[in-house]
Design a protein around this motif. Sequence first.
Motif, PDB file in Angstrom:
ATOM      1  N   ALA A 198      -8.096  -7.976   0.781  1.00  0.00           N
ATOM      2  CA  ALA A 198      -8.548  -7.098  -0.315  1.00  0.00           C
ATOM      3  C   ALA A 198      -9.472  -5.809   0.235  1.00  0.00           C
ATOM      4  CB  ALA A 198      -9.432  -7.998  -1.108  1.00  0.00           C
ATOM      5  N   ARG A 199     -10.303  -6.222   0.947  1.00  0.00           N
ATOM      6  CA  ARG A 199     -11.245  -5.045   1.464  1.00  0.00           C
ATOM      7  C   ARG A 199     -10.771  -4.096   1.970  1.00  0.00           C
ATOM      8  NH1 ARG A 199     -15.266  -6.757   5.003  1.00  0.00           N
ATOM      9  NH2 ARG A 199     -13.580  -7.584   6.235  1.00  0.00           N
ATOM     10  N   GLU A 200      -9.622  -4.496   3.127  1.00  0.00           N
ATOM     11  CA  GLU A 200      -9.001  -3.544   3.913  1.00  0.00           C
ATOM     12  C   GLU A 200      -8.099  -2.475   2.796  1.00  0.00           C
ATOM     13  OE1 GLU A 200      -8.984  -2.417   7.267  1.00  0.00           O
ATOM     14  OE2 GLU A 200     -10.954  -3.654   6.913  1.00  0.00           O
ATOM     15  N   SER A 201      -7.531  -3.132   2.079  1.00  0.00           N
ATOM     16  CA  SER A 201      -6.555  -2.438   1.078  1.00  0.00           C
ATOM     17  C   SER A 201      -7.214  -1.369   0.243  1.00  0.00           C
ATOM     18  CB  SER A 201      -5.866  -3.461   0.077  1.00  0.00           C
ATOM     19  OG  SER A 201      -5.131  -4.393   1.032  1.00  0.00           O
ATOM     20  N   GLN A 202      -8.469  -1.926  -0.156  1.00  0.00           N
ATOM     21  CA  GLN A 202      -9.426  -0.921  -1.050  1.00  0.00           C
ATOM     22  C   GLN A 202     -10.027   0.242  -0.255  1.00  0.00           C
ATOM     23  OE1 GLN A 202     -13.215  -2.147  -2.569  1.00  0.00           O
ATOM     24  NE2 GLN A 202     -12.019  -1.808  -4.633  1.00  0.00           N
ATOM     25  N   GLY A 256       0.441   1.195   8.842  1.00  0.00           N
ATOM     26  CA  GLY A 256      -0.807   0.860   8.405  1.00  0.00           C
ATOM     27  C   GLY A 256      -1.702   0.077   9.359  1.00  0.00           C
ATOM     28  N   LEU A 257      -3.003   0.372   8.972  1.00  0.00           N
ATOM     29  CA  LEU A 257      -4.045  -0.216   9.849  1.00  0.00           C
ATOM     30  C   LEU A 257      -4.705  -1.212   9.062  1.00  0.00           C
ATOM     31  CD1 LEU A 257      -5.989   0.171  12.182  1.00  0.00           C
ATOM     32  CD2 LEU A 257      -7.383   2.024  10.842  1.00  0.00           C
ATOM     33  N   GLY A 258      -5.237  -2.341   9.671  1.00  0.00           N
ATOM     34  CA  GLY A 258      -5.993  -3.377   9.216  1.00  0.00           C
ATOM     35  C   GLY A 258      -7.150  -4.079  10.023  1.00  0.00           C
ATOM     36  N   CYS A 259      -8.191  -4.354   9.872  1.00  0.00           N
ATOM     37  CA  CYS A 259      -9.303  -4.641  10.733  1.00  0.00           C
ATOM     38  C   CYS A 259      -9.911  -5.939  10.152  1.00  0.00           C
ATOM     39  CB  CYS A 259     -10.245  -3.636  10.771  1.00  0.00           C
ATOM     40  SG  CYS A 259      -9.588  -1.989  11.245  1.00  0.00           S
ATOM     41  N   GLY A 260     -10.685  -6.657  10.910  1.00  0.00           N
ATOM     42  CA  GLY A 260     -11.086  -7.948  10.371  1.00  0.00           C
ATOM     43  C   GLY A 260     -12.212  -8.246  11.324  1.00  0.00           C
TER      44      GLY A 260
END
Lengths: 771, 166
Positions: free
Chosen positions: A370-374, A439-443
Motif C-alpha cells: 500500500a505505502r509503496e504504491s501510494q 517498477g520499484l518497490g522497497c521494504g
Amino acid sequence: MSEERYGDYDVIGRPMPKKDGLHKASGRAQYADDIAMPGMLHGKLLRSPHPHARILNIDAARALALPGVRAVVTGRDFPGIHYGNLPQTRDYLPLALDKVRYIGEEVAAVAAVDEDTAEEALERIEVEYEPLPAVFDMDEALQPGAPQLHGASPGNVSARSAYHFGDVDAALRLAAHVREDLFETQPVKQGMLEPHACVGLWEQPGKATLWACKMSPYVVWRQLAMGLGMALGDVRVVQTYVGGGFSGGKQEAMPMDFCAVVLSRRTGRPVKFVHTMDEVLTIGHMRHPMRIRLRTGTDREGRILAQDCYLLANGGAYSSIGGFSIFLAGAMINLPYRVPNMRYQAQRIYTNNGFCGALRGHTVVQICYARESQLERIAEDLAIDPVALRLRNAVQPGEVTPNGFRVGTFAFRECIEKVVEASGWRAKRGSLPAFRGIGLGCGAHLSGARLMGHSASVAEIRVQEDGTVYLSTGSTDVGQGVETAMAMIAAEVLGVGVDDIRCTRVDTESTPVDPGTFGSRVTLFTGNAVKRAAQEARAQLARIAADKLGVDAADLAFRRHEIFSRSNPKLRMGLKEAVRWGAFQLGQMVTGRGVYAAGDEKIDFRTGYGNLSPAYNPSACVAEVEVEPETGRVTLLGFWGADDSGFPINPLAVRGQVIGAAVMSIGHALFENLVRVQGQVMNPSLRDYKMPLATDLPKLGNFHHYNIVTEDPEGPFGAKEAGQGAGTGVVAALAYAIRDATGLPMNRLPLSPQNILLALMRARDAQGEAG
Amino acid sequence: MTDRVEISLQVNGVRHSLSIRPWRTLLEVLREELALTGTKRSCGEGQCGACTVLVDGNAVNACMYLALEALGRDVRTIEGPAQGDAALDAIQRSFVDKGAVQCGFCTPGMVMATRALLQDNPLPDEDAIREALVGHLCRCTGYVQIVEAIQDAAAKLAGCAERAHE
C-alpha cells in the motif's frame, strides 16, 4: 561497506552447503509422515460443512461399528480449555464443542488401522447441526445485528490496534499535497509442500509425546499442555524434519496434534495424522486479506510529513496470532521511510472464514504494498523522480523512529542505488515499448521481535574428546539453514570445521527452551547465544591449554583444530588433546552455555512505542514486466533485488532465502488467491491454487539479488535476518511495473490476468465514453 | 483377503513380492510396503512433483500411478540401487553444493526429474531445464539455485562421459 567482504574468518562468510543437505537430497531425512511405529493407527478429522452452526449431537456408533476403527473422539473428550497465542485471544479448542465457525473446522476425529478405514469411518459419524446465520464480509460483520462469532468479542472485533505519534491532523493541514488511496489484498496460503503431520503417543501413567513437523515446538508444547489440561512436564514434543513452514499451522498446536495424543490414550497405540492438501488449503492459517486506507501528506518536494492509516483485516473465525499481526502492520509504517507524524487505527474482524495468521513477511508485505504504491502516485502527482522521492525520505542508520525503533545499520540508500543501477532503471523508465513496464518497490523487516512473553534464546555446547562439538539449541531448521549457520558460528569460535559440529533437533525433554522460529529471529537471537556458548567453551579450553603449554590464556588462538600461542606459534596443542587433558587430568568437562535475551526494552502495545527488534533490515527491488493486452497475462522479464542482511554467515543460504522470499511475493502479487464463496474455499488444490513455477520466473541472466553487507553491532558477527525482508517490497514493484505498462491503477491484489483484463476493459470503456 | 492381489515389483534393482489392494498407488506401496519414504507425499494429485520416481527411465508422479501399472517395469526411487548410481549421486551432490536444497521436501522429486532429463538431454539449456521442472513445485528456493544445480550436474556428468570416451 561493500557487497562482497568475507572478513578474516575461517568458516563464516563463505558459501557452505547445508549440513543436512545430502541427507535430504538422498531421501534419508525423516519427516513426520515418514515415521512408522509398530501398531500405529491412522487418524482422520471430520470437518464442519457449515460456516456457522450449533452442534446439537454427535453420534459415532456407526463409525465405531466399522471393522478396523479403534476410537472416535469429539470436543467432549477434551477438558474444554481454550488455548491460543496471546492471553487475551485464546479462542481455539482442540475440537469444536458447541459451535462451528467455519467450513472445515474440526468436530471429531477417528483412529483406525489404515487411512482408508479412517476415511470411511468419517462418513459414518452423524453430526446434527443447527445452521446459524453466517457472515463473511468485514463490513457486514461490523453492522449492528450481524451474526456474532464469539460471545467474548462483541461486534466481531477480534483485535484492535491504535496509536498516534506526533500530530497527524496538524501536519496534514500544513502539507502541500495530501493523497488518499484505498488498497485491497487477498488471502494467500503458506504453500509449504509438506502437509501438517504428527504422531502422538500416550504412555502410562500419563505422559503425552508428540512427534511433529513444527517450526516452534515449544509453542506447541505449551499449547498442547494448555488444551489438554496437563502439566508441562507430562508433555513432550519432538521435532522432526520440517518440509517447509512459512509460519501458520506449524507454529502452533493444531487439532490433529491434540487428537493424536488423546486417540493414543484411548487405543494404547501410536496414532498418526497427515493432512491432505485439500485440508491444508481449506483450514485456517493464511495471510490476512486487508483493506488499507492510507492518507499521506507531503511537502512540494515529496517529503513525508504525515501518514494516517486505517486498516481492516478479515481475520476469519479464530485469532491465531492476529492481535500481533495488526499491531505489526502499523509499526512497520515507520520503516524504511521517515514519517514524523503517524496515526494508525486497525481492527481485525471475525468472520465465518478460515482464520488468518502469520505467513512469511507477516503483515509487512501488505503495508509495504500500500505505502509503496501510494508513494509512486505521489511522485507522479508532484512530477518527482520516484527514486529521488524515496531517497529523500529514507531512514538513515542510527536514527530513532517516532515509535521508538532504534535503527542500527540500515543500508537502504545502497539497496535502492544498487537495484536502480543493475536494472538499467534510468534508461528503461519511460522509454520501454507499449505494454512493457518497470517498477520499484522497497521494504524493511525485523531481525526478531521482542514480544512480551518469551524472547530469549539459549545454546549449550559440549566439546568432546574426539574434537567434535555437541551443539544444542531450541531453534528449528525449517529449511532456511539454521543448523548450518549455527554450526558455522560455533566452528568459527572454536577453530573447528562445520562437520565437527553435531546439532540437535528440538526435544522438549532435552534441548533448551526457545520461543521458536518466527519473525526472522533465529540468526540473531540464537546465533548470539551460540556465539556466547562457544566463547565460554573456548575460554575453558584456553585455560586448560594455557596450563599445559605454560602460556597466558589470552595469548591463545583457535584455528583448524589447534590451539596455539599467538606470540610463539610453536607452542601449540590439538584441540582434542586439550579436551582430554581437561577431562582426564583436571576433571573438567568443556561445556559452554550462551544466552541472548531481548534486553529489558519492551514494547508497549497500547501506545505502540518501543524498540521492537534488535536490528532492522531494508530492501529494494525493481521488476520489469510485459503485459499481454488481449489476455491480461503478465510476463516477468527481469527482477533485481537488494537486501541489507548484515554480515552473511552463510552467503549460499542467504541467497536462497532472499530469492525465495522474493519469489513467494511474486506469487502473492501475480496469481495466488484463496477464492472463497460463502466461506467455501473454491480452489483447495495445488492445481487451482496457483503458486510460481520455474517457468513463471525470469531466466538466470535477468534475475539477480545483491546483498549489501553491513555489520550490525547487535548481530552475531554482524548478521541480520534474511528470510523475509527481501519479499516485502516485491508486490509493490510488480504493481507499479504493471501500472507503468498499462496506466491502470493496481489497487487490488492479485494482479491476475482476469483482474488486469477487467481493468483494461473498464479503462477502454471509460475512454470510449469520454471520447 | 479377497481384495488383495499378489504382485512382484522391481524397485531399485530388487524384486519384491507383495500382496496389495489393487487400487494402491505406487506412492503408497513404496512408502508403506517397502518403507521407501524418500519419495514424498504432498498434493496427491500430480501437481507438485514431490513423489516423482522413474518407471523405465521416465519420470512419473507416483501418486497418480497405480502400483499394478508398474508390473514388469523397472522402478527407481531417490534411494537408488544398493550398488549406487553415479549420475544420481552427482545430481544429489550438485543440489547440495549449489544451495538447491532448503526444506528438502521437493528435492527427491526434483532430483529424479533431473535424472530423467539428463538421461534424455545431457546438456539441456536453461529453457529445457525450466520446462522439465514445470510439474514440480518448490516453495523455498524460487528455483534459481535448482536451475543452477541442474546446470552444474549436467556439466559434471557430461565431463565424466567425455573422459570415459577418451
